[in-house]
Design a protein around this motif. Structure first.
Motif, PDB file in Angstrom:
ATOM      1  N   VAL A 158      40.004  33.310  41.123  1.00 38.82           N
ATOM      2  CA  VAL A 158      39.691  34.622  41.615  1.00 38.82           C
ATOM      3  C   VAL A 158      39.594  35.744  40.654  1.00 38.82           C
ATOM      4  N   ALA A 159      41.030  35.840  40.025  1.00 40.00           N
ATOM      5  CA  ALA A 159      41.295  36.831  39.124  1.00 40.00           C
ATOM      6  C   ALA A 159      40.354  37.008  37.874  1.00 40.00           C
ATOM      7  N   ILE A 160      39.789  35.608  37.558  1.00 35.02           N
ATOM      8  CA  ILE A 160      39.124  35.730  36.394  1.00 35.02           C
ATOM      9  C   ILE A 160      37.964  36.711  36.394  1.00 35.02           C
ATOM     10  N   LEU A 178      47.839  40.811  46.118  1.00 33.68           N
ATOM     11  CA  LEU A 178      47.168  40.593  47.209  1.00 33.68           C
ATOM     12  C   LEU A 178      46.199  39.534  47.553  1.00 33.68           C
ATOM     13  N   ASN A 179      45.644  39.181  46.389  1.00 31.74           N
ATOM     14  CA  ASN A 179      44.643  38.115  46.666  1.00 31.74           C
ATOM     15  C   ASN A 179      45.561  36.821  46.832  1.00 31.74           C
ATOM     16  N   PHE A 180      46.803  36.646  46.120  1.00 30.34           N
ATOM     17  CA  PHE A 180      47.630  35.512  46.392  1.00 30.34           C
ATOM     18  C   PHE A 180      47.946  35.520  47.830  1.00 30.34           C
ATOM     19  N   ILE A 181      48.236  36.549  48.259  1.00 33.47           N
ATOM     20  CA  ILE A 181      48.910  36.553  49.885  1.00 33.47           C
ATOM     21  C   ILE A 181      47.712  36.365  50.638  1.00 33.47           C
ATOM     22  N   SER A 182      46.667  36.800  50.354  1.00 30.45           N
ATOM     23  CA  SER A 182      45.454  36.478  51.214  1.00 30.45           C
ATOM     24  C   SER A 182      44.951  35.184  51.066  1.00 30.45           C
ATOM     25  N   ILE A 183      45.002  34.371  50.123  1.00 29.95           N
ATOM     26  CA  ILE A 183      44.676  32.955  50.010  1.00 29.95           C
ATOM     27  C   ILE A 183      45.841  32.270  50.930  1.00 29.95           C
ATOM     28  N   LEU A 184      46.908  32.505  50.651  1.00 29.84           N
ATOM     29  CA  LEU A 184      48.298  31.869  51.320  1.00 29.84           C
ATOM     30  C   LEU A 184      47.977  31.873  52.915  1.00 29.84           C
ATOM     31  N   PHE A 185      47.572  33.092  53.502  1.00 33.07           N
ATOM     32  CA  PHE A 185      47.306  33.346  54.900  1.00 33.07           C
ATOM     33  C   PHE A 185      46.155  32.564  55.362  1.00 33.07           C
ATOM     34  N   LEU A 186      44.957  32.352  54.426  1.00 30.56           N
ATOM     35  CA  LEU A 186      43.912  31.776  54.788  1.00 30.56           C
ATOM     36  C   LEU A 186      44.300  30.122  54.881  1.00 30.56           C
ATOM     37  N   TYR A 187      45.064  29.745  54.142  1.00 32.22           N
ATOM     38  CA  TYR A 187      45.621  28.393  53.930  1.00 32.22           C
ATOM     39  C   TYR A 187      46.353  28.083  55.242  1.00 32.22           C
ATOM     40  N   LYS A 188      47.613  29.084  55.691  1.00 28.65           N
ATOM     41  CA  LYS A 188      48.135  28.801  56.749  1.00 28.65           C
ATOM     42  C   LYS A 188      47.319  28.757  57.910  1.00 28.65           C
ATOM     43  N   PHE A 222      39.424  44.417  36.559  1.00 28.15           N
ATOM     44  CA  PHE A 222      40.817  44.741  36.155  1.00 28.15           C
ATOM     45  C   PHE A 222      41.466  44.011  34.892  1.00 28.15           C
ATOM     46  N   ASN A 223      40.703  42.440  35.033  1.00 30.02           N
ATOM     47  CA  ASN A 223      41.213  41.585  34.072  1.00 30.02           C
ATOM     48  C   ASN A 223      41.161  42.033  32.459  1.00 30.02           C
ATOM     49  N   PRO A 224      42.388  42.230  31.940  1.00 27.27           N
ATOM     50  CA  PRO A 224      42.539  43.050  30.707  1.00 27.27           C
ATOM     51  C   PRO A 224      41.727  41.941  29.464  1.00 27.27           C
ATOM     52  N   TRP A 225      41.468  40.798  29.907  1.00 26.65           N
ATOM     53  CA  TRP A 225      41.277  39.788  28.845  1.00 26.65           C
ATOM     54  C   TRP A 225      39.511  39.449  28.866  1.00 26.65           C
ATOM     55  N   ILE A 226      38.780  40.247  29.837  1.00 27.83           N
ATOM     56  CA  ILE A 226      37.209  40.312  29.913  1.00 27.83           C
ATOM     57  C   ILE A 226      36.722  41.647  29.886  1.00 27.83           C
ATOM     58  N   THR A 227      35.509  41.922  29.577  1.00 28.29           N
ATOM     59  CA  THR A 227      34.776  42.992  29.843  1.00 28.29           C
ATOM     60  C   THR A 227      34.083  43.028  30.967  1.00 28.29           C
ATOM     61  N   ASN A 228      34.329  43.629  32.112  1.00 32.36           N
ATOM     62  CA  ASN A 228      33.785  43.617  33.518  1.00 32.36           C
ATOM     63  C   ASN A 228      33.407  44.845  34.048  1.00 32.36           C
ATOM     64  N   ALA A 229      32.271  45.130  34.368  1.00 27.18           N
ATOM     65  CA  ALA A 229      32.100  46.651  34.945  1.00 27.18           C
ATOM     66  C   ALA A 229      32.473  46.851  36.127  1.00 27.18           C
ATOM     67  N   ILE A 278      46.231  47.166  33.619  1.00 25.20           N
ATOM     68  CA  ILE A 278      46.975  45.903  33.816  1.00 25.20           C
ATOM     69  C   ILE A 278      47.818  45.972  35.019  1.00 25.20           C
ATOM     70  N   VAL A 279      48.414  47.003  35.565  1.00 21.11           N
ATOM     71  CA  VAL A 279      49.152  47.088  36.705  1.00 21.11           C
ATOM     72  C   VAL A 279      48.298  47.003  37.862  1.00 21.11           C
ATOM     73  N   HIS A 280      47.079  47.498  38.106  1.00 22.39           N
ATOM     74  CA  HIS A 280      46.126  47.091  39.265  1.00 22.39           C
ATOM     75  C   HIS A 280      45.841  45.638  39.153  1.00 22.39           C
ATOM     76  N   PHE A 281      45.403  45.031  38.035  1.00 19.37           N
ATOM     77  CA  PHE A 281      45.327  43.813  37.750  1.00 19.37           C
ATOM     78  C   PHE A 281      46.394  42.895  38.547  1.00 19.37           C
ATOM     79  N   ILE A 282      47.619  43.208  38.233  1.00 21.63           N
ATOM     80  CA  ILE A 282      48.894  42.650  38.786  1.00 21.63           C
ATOM     81  C   ILE A 282      48.774  42.812  40.382  1.00 21.63           C
TER      82      ILE A 282
END
Length: 349
Positions: free
Chosen positions: A21-23, A91-101, A27-34, A82-86
């Motif tokens: 999802v993060a790719i 947030l997305n990690f916890i979201s996916i965790l609770f979708l799984y739960k 906010f991903n510092p390794w790609i150019t994304n508008a 970079i901090v926004h990305f982290i």
């Protein structure tokens, strides 16, 4: 399987889904994304808040302080994202965790992973371009689990408390959506009463609800009082959001005018199948009703942003997991009992 190994594998699986999802994140510092226009507006206000300007007094904006302070905090260590990305990834990690739960309440671990991945990854990039709805998606994922647990197990005071906290957070994020949480809490108040919850336990339901609201209201009230922008918050956020309610036709096209809506038919099919299989289906029937209420509330929000769809997708986790529950048993798969044992789907439902 050893519990420690199992938990490590679960953590790694969620991490992999989060990374996918993060790719796509701008906010991903390794790609150019508008950034989207909405994201740019939010970030501009958040950066100004970080510089010391007062939200709603010296700055315009119609989202709650949860949005602007969240992104403003990301600017504190650095002007980069970079901090926004982290923060977004957490947030997305916890979201996916609770979708799984939530999915795991209805189906085996294997299919629960698939269901969580389907909801979070399909329409790739849409979630990370959602602006405030990405935070709302996170809160909705938490609430979906609190709702599903109580549909399955009955009144659980800590889940009622956490559901009320979610309501409070949404009020200070995008107030128009609190109609959904208020409706769910009232639904449980009636359901638990009909189910025979009374006396001390029923009073505990209301106490947990009030306690959850206070948990959010006190710190947020202090924040608004300290910065002397409570009145401006009420007029520019609360009044604005409720005045904009009413664009139902356009909103429902976004929420329901897409291929995801097929999962509503899937849920109806599963309910009918469970009736013929003489398995319990009441929790799924209630989930269908809650989903309809959620879609109406989402559709009524102003602006009719495409990102509204991301919030509604949370409610497809149960239909998808319930569908997999029909094939778990023929495949020899079992759901994981929350109390430490494995059991068949028919026993769980």
């Amino acid at each position: 399987m050893n519990k420690t190994v199992k938990h490590i594998l679960e953590f790694l699986a969620i991490l992999v889904l989060t990374a996918v999802v993060a790719i796509s994140s701008p906010f991903n510092p390794w790609i150019t994304n508008a950034f989207t226009t909405v994201q740019e507006e939010i970030l501009d206000i958040a950066y100004s808040v970080r510089l010391g300007f007062l939200a709603y007094v010296e700055l315009d904006g119609h989202y709650g302080p949860v949005v602007y302070e969240f992104f403003g905090l990301g600017y504190l260590p650095t002007d980069t994202h970079i901090v926004h990305f982290i923060m977004e990834s957490v947030l997305n990690f916890i979201s996916i965790l609770f979708l799984y739960k939530t999915a795991k309440l209805y189906t085996s671990n294997l299919f629960a992973w698939f269901a969580a991945g389907t909801i979070s990854i399909f329409s790739w990039g849409a979630l990370t371009h959602a602006g405030a709805e990405e935070i709302l998606f996170f809160i909705m994922c938490l609430s979906s689990y609190h709702i599903a647990r109580q549909l399955k197990d009955g009144f659980l005071s800590h889940h009622t408390y956490l559901l009320a906290i979610d309501l409070g957070l949404v009020f200070f994020l995008q107030p128009g959506y609190i109609i959904f949480w208020a409706a769910v809490i009232l639904f449980f108040a009636v359901k638990f009463r009909i189910d025979g919850v009374q006396g001390k336990d029923y009073r505990s339901f209301w106490f947990s609800t009030v306690e959850g609201l206070i948990t959010v209201a006190v710190p947020m009230g202090i924040y608004l009082w300290y910065f002397k922008n409570a009145q401006a918050f009420i007029s520019q956020v609360v009044v604005y959001n409720f005045k904009n309610i009413g664009t139902f036709a356009e909103g429902i096209k976004i929420v329901c005018g897409n291929p995801w809506i097929i999962f509503i038919a899937v849920l109806v099919f599963v309910i009918i199948a469970k009736i013929f299989m003489e398995e319990k289906f009441a929790d799924l029937f209630y989930w269908l009703g809650i989903t309809i209420v959620a879609f109406i509330v989402i559709a009524l929000q102003g602006d009719n942003l495409d990102s509204y769809l991301e919030v509604s997708k949370v409610f497809y986790i149960v239909p998808l997991a319930a569908l997999f529950s029909l094939i778990d048993k023929p495949l020899g798969l079992k759901t994981e009992d929350r109390y430490g044992q494995n059991q068949d789907i028919s026993d769980r439902n």
